[in-house]
Design a protein around this motif. Sequence first.
Motif, mmCIF file in Angstrom:
data_model
loop_
_atom_site.group_PDB
_atom_site.id
_atom_site.type_symbol
_atom_site.label_atom_id
_atom_site.label_comp_id
_atom_site.label_asym_id
_atom_site.label_seq_id
_atom_site.Cartn_x
_atom_site.Cartn_y
_atom_site.Cartn_z
ATOM 1 N N ILE A 1 61.017 63.293 43.066
ATOM 2 C CA ILE A 1 61.019 62.417 44.441
ATOM 3 C C ILE A 1 60.395 61.138 43.630
ATOM 4 O O ILE A 1 59.487 60.999 43.155
ATOM 5 C CB ILE A 1 59.885 63.412 45.229
ATOM 6 C CG1 ILE A 1 60.501 64.562 45.638
ATOM 7 C CG2 ILE A 1 59.494 62.437 46.481
ATOM 8 C CD1 ILE A 1 59.403 65.466 46.308
ATOM 9 N N TYR B 1 60.786 61.817 49.958
ATOM 10 C CA TYR B 1 61.242 63.115 50.092
ATOM 11 C C TYR B 1 62.504 63.224 51.082
ATOM 12 O O TYR B 1 62.345 62.439 52.167
ATOM 13 C CB TYR B 1 60.211 64.018 50.625
ATOM 14 C CG TYR B 1 61.058 65.603 50.836
ATOM 15 C CD1 TYR B 1 61.365 66.393 49.690
ATOM 16 C CD2 TYR B 1 61.196 66.220 52.120
ATOM 17 C CE1 TYR B 1 61.714 67.698 49.739
ATOM 18 C CE2 TYR B 1 61.518 67.656 52.293
ATOM 19 C CZ TYR B 1 61.806 68.132 51.066
ATOM 20 O OH TYR B 1 62.329 69.475 51.398
ATOM 21 N N TYR C 1 68.779 67.893 47.009
ATOM 22 C CA TYR C 1 68.366 68.041 45.541
ATOM 23 C C TYR C 1 69.065 69.157 45.083
ATOM 24 O O TYR C 1 69.472 70.223 45.775
ATOM 25 C CB TYR C 1 66.955 68.217 45.505
ATOM 26 C CG TYR C 1 66.283 67.189 45.968
ATOM 27 C CD1 TYR C 1 66.030 65.927 45.155
ATOM 28 C CD2 TYR C 1 65.330 67.086 47.266
ATOM 29 C CE1 TYR C 1 65.361 64.788 45.422
ATOM 30 C CE2 TYR C 1 64.686 65.984 47.585
ATOM 31 C CZ TYR C 1 64.510 64.908 46.864
ATOM 32 O OH TYR C 1 64.135 63.856 47.229
#
Length: 120
Positions: A62, A66, A72
Amino acid sequence: MEGLLNNYYETEAIILFGIGFAILLLHNNLIKKIIGMNIMDTAVFLFFIAKGYIHGKEAPIIVDGYKGVHAYINPIPTGLMLTGIVVAVSTTAFALALTVKLNEAYGTIELDEILRKGDG
């Protein structure tokens, strides 16, 4: 055929694994067998890392806030491969040390000669 072209990392990993396996089976020289084993290890690492990567997603670090779970990639395959690399290096070091000791004891690193000298 289209699947092979889209998954070229996986295809290359399978080809590398086959090359390493052939080297492991076809050569009597212990150093060449260790090299074949390392090629196979590398192929497995490439395959799993290629499967763990998803195009368009980022590493789970991060930086600018976020972005949500779906932004991700999964870090577990990469972590497992790092552990696998450590195990592969340790196995290679052990195999090379064993090869040195076999060379000291039998005067050769050719497997068929070691087996012949061990029988007589």
